[in-house]
Every structure is written in C-alpha cells, then in structure tokens.
Design an enzyme around this catalytic site. Sequence first.
Site, PDB file in Angstrom:
ATOM      1  N   CYS A 155     -36.858  -0.436  15.098  1.00  0.00           N
ATOM      2  CA  CYS A 155     -36.011  -0.403  16.292  1.00  0.00           C
ATOM      3  C   CYS A 155     -35.178   0.875  16.375  1.00  0.00           C
ATOM      4  O   CYS A 155     -35.088   1.490  17.431  1.00  0.00           O
ATOM      5  CB  CYS A 155     -35.070  -1.614  16.313  1.00  0.00           C
ATOM      6  N   HIS A 156     -34.540   1.269  15.277  1.00  0.00           N
ATOM      7  CA  HIS A 156     -33.490   2.281  15.358  1.00  0.00           C
ATOM      8  C   HIS A 156     -33.965   3.707  15.084  1.00  0.00           C
ATOM      9  O   HIS A 156     -33.218   4.649  15.273  1.00  0.00           O
ATOM     10  CB  HIS A 156     -32.337   1.901  14.436  1.00  0.00           C
ATOM     11  N   HIS A 180       0.852   5.028  -1.673  1.00  0.00           N
ATOM     12  CA  HIS A 180       0.150   5.960  -0.780  1.00  0.00           C
ATOM     13  C   HIS A 180       1.011   6.522   0.335  1.00  0.00           C
ATOM     14  O   HIS A 180       0.512   7.309   1.153  1.00  0.00           O
ATOM     15  CB  HIS A 180      -1.057   5.263  -0.144  1.00  0.00           C
ATOM     16  N   CYS A 237       0.859  -1.199   0.000  1.00  0.00           N
ATOM     17  CA  CYS A 237       0.000   0.000   0.000  1.00  0.00           C
ATOM     18  C   CYS A 237       0.892   1.245   0.000  1.00  0.00           C
ATOM     19  O   CYS A 237       0.649   2.219  -0.712  1.00  0.00           O
ATOM     20  CB  CYS A 237      -0.890   0.035   1.239  1.00  0.00           C
ATOM     21  N   CYS A 282     -28.407  -8.333  11.944  1.00  0.00           N
ATOM     22  CA  CYS A 282     -29.660  -7.644  12.276  1.00  0.00           C
ATOM     23  C   CYS A 282     -30.831  -8.247  11.484  1.00  0.00           C
ATOM     24  O   CYS A 282     -31.888  -8.510  12.046  1.00  0.00           O
ATOM     25  CB  CYS A 282     -29.546  -6.162  11.943  1.00  0.00           C
ATOM     26  N   ARG A 305     -22.638  -6.660  10.428  1.00  0.00           N
ATOM     27  CA  ARG A 305     -23.647  -6.238  11.409  1.00  0.00           C
ATOM     28  C   ARG A 305     -25.039  -6.232  10.768  1.00  0.00           C
ATOM     29  O   ARG A 305     -26.016  -6.657  11.361  1.00  0.00           O
ATOM     30  CB  ARG A 305     -23.299  -4.848  11.946  1.00  0.00           C
TER      31      ARG A 305
END
Lengths: 285, 157
Positions: free
Chosen positions: A204-205, A105, A101, A246, A242
């Site tokens: 929910c959120h 960079h 990398c 959910c 995640r």
Amino acid sequence: MNMRLLAGGCALAALTLTGLSATADPADDTLVVNGEINMITHTEKAPDYIEGLSEQYSGWHFREDDTRVMQADDFDNPGMLGVEAAMGVWDTADGTEGKACASCHEGAESMAGVRAVMPKFNEEKGEMYTMEMYINQCRTERMGAEAWDWDSADMVNMTALISSVSRGMPMNVAIDGPAAPYWEQGKEMYYTRYGQLELSCSNCHEDNYGNYIRADHLSQGQINGFPVYRLKDAKLSSIHNRFKGCIRDTRAETFKPGSPEFIALELYVASRGNGLSVEGPSVRN
Amino acid sequence: MKRQILIGMVLPVIVGTAAMAETAPVAVAYEEGAVAQSLTGMPGNPDEGANVMSNRGLGNCVACHAVSAMPDVAFQGNVGPSLDGAGDRWEEAQLRGIVSDAKMTFDGTIMPSFYKVGPYIRQGDAFTGKAFEGELPPLLTAQQIEDVVAYLMTLKE
C-alpha cells in the site's frame, strides 16, 4: 491466451507506476505552522538506503484541505490539547523521589531534537529504545514513579509535548552500528505480506501511495507526524497503535504496542522519513 | 469451443456425485492462471455477484476497482484497474482464475486471493487482530466466486 495474459500483466504494472499522475496526486502545498515553522513535507529524493522510494511525502499531503489547514495553527490543532495537558504533568512531581520532569530537564524546550532521532539505541540498556521507553526509564529509575502504559493518555500526551518542541527539525534516526540489526528486522517486516489479505506495508505505502482504497487516500505511511491526532478517533494515536491497526486490517494476528517487532518496524519506517520534518502532533483522518 | 467440450465431459460426473459438486479451494485446477471448470457446477447469479462486489463485508472489489456500471456505489478505488469491459478483455475461465487467486495470473499482485485457505503469515480471525487457529474459510464461497464471475461477464463495452 499467453499474449492476453501478458498484456493484462503489463497493463496492471503500468497502472501502478503511473498511479500518481492520475487524479490522486499528493496535494501541491506547503506547510508553515504558526506562520513561523517551515516544515519539510516533501523531498525530491529519499535516502539511498530506501530502494523503493524516489521522493518522500509526509502524510500531510494526502489529507483534505481542511485537515491540512488545521495543522498550520496550534489553536486549530486539536493535538495541541494533549501537549498542554502534558505541560502540566511536566512540572508536577510524581513518585517516591518527589521529582517532576522539570526537576532534571527544566523546560520542555530542552527536549528539542530528541524526537528527530527516535528510536535510538540505548547504550546503557543495550537495546533499541523508543521515546516511550525513555520516558518510562525516567519515571521508574529517576522519579520512583509507575511506568505509563504505552497507549495511555499520559504517555501519548507526553510524546506529543516532546515532539512538539522538535517541529521543523529533520528526522535523522541512525540505522548503522548497533541499530543495524533492528533496522534489518524492521525492513523485513515492511515487505512481509501478513494476514489472510496478504498485504505488506509496501503493497500500500510504497507501491500504491496516492491511490485510493475506497475513500482512503493511501499515503507513504511516514511517521514523522506522530503522535497524530486522528479525527476519526478524536484523540492522539501512537506510532505502535497505528501499526497495530494496519496489520489487523490485513486480517492478521497483529503485534502488541511496545513489542520487539514494532520497535524494529518503528526504526525502519522512521528511517524512510529521514529528511522530513518532525510534525508531531500532526492532524490526520 | 474447447472449454465447452471440457465442461460437457465433466458435467455428468458432477451430477453423478452430488457431494463433490463444489470444488474445494485446494482442488482448484489453474491453467496459466485460468480455471475452466465452474467451482459449483452451477451458473453464477450476476445480481448476487454485484452485491458481493460492492458489499464491504463480502468481496468489496470496488475498494480497489472502479465499475462505471455501479454509479450508486460511492468511493470506488483505483489501486487496481477499472473493471469496465472486463467481460470483453477476459474469458470466463480467466476471470474465474483471477477472482479465485489472482496471484496465479499476476505474480506478486497486491490483490488478495479470494478462494484460498492459506498458508498465511500470522493468520487472524477476520479484523479482530487476534490469531485464528485451524483452517480459515476462504474469503468468498465457491458460489460467491461464480456470482462475481457471472457479473464480470456482463461488463461489456
């Protein structure tokens, strides 16, 4: 009977509206990391295009005292171990081109600002790109190296490193121009009630953040802190991982990390957090 | 009073045809959200109902609702209203309707429908994240619904 049904309905609606003023408020606290990075974890006003939110809260506000403290110092934040591991990878050549990398960079600090605008429409490729996709584009096209799996340790650690150098910068993903159709798709998903439990993200959120589902203190589901170090998993977790969990928990057939659906959802959810600081790697339950 | 008469009229039919004693999810008759007739034709067992309500693998009602009469059940949620006094506030038929499919009483409520078989968007095989082909069984059985209703009726203030 009608009166009674109406009264019940009104009571339920009132409870939802006033849920935050009960015992489950987001913690009244401010986050300064390493004594020098001032994090915007709360705004008084969400962007106008997010109709369902008045204020924005980072998920940090919904965690317990000791979890919040852990994120305030890099020596206590277990997610920084992933950042360190990625620093080694950053400088190590891989693939047929003999490049690391760092070859193109220089230091990872050169990535400052990148996380804040992810995901982003890739003009060259003609599609929405997440940070994982940009990393793999570099690996396969510039380094001649193998693509990393979306949820591999190498990938999640690298996203943690690239996020870490943007910490404190406000999230600022673009939702207009070529991003608009992705954003619309993500928004539609956000309000779709998936699975046998028929739960949408918003149930929910948006409607119930601050309330509890058993021991789970519902947050706004903001993703400015990703990747997050989840204490229950004892490892870093990607945004799509995640999302996958959910939607699975609605008793639905979930989507795969890296799927077009999750890329669109990531853009929409990221835009709900525009204005909150980049926190990744953050610490959560 | 009206309800009692109705049950009195229906009961002989149930006894007469044992195979039809249980009302299938698609056959439940909602009237303004309420369900007058027992889904099993049998009275519910409140003790079993308490178990269904507190067990994470069954109803897990306490995930969203607080019940003061269950002091030993940790981490009761507050997404829905407290169920204290539910047996005073609601009639049995209303409670049966809400537990079976709350959306028939509260339009758009977050509360899952416990005695329904779809259609669902991307229905999954429990919490595996994988697709489920065919018709899903309801989240609770007819008897479990009746047990929960029987327990709720004991919640008087």
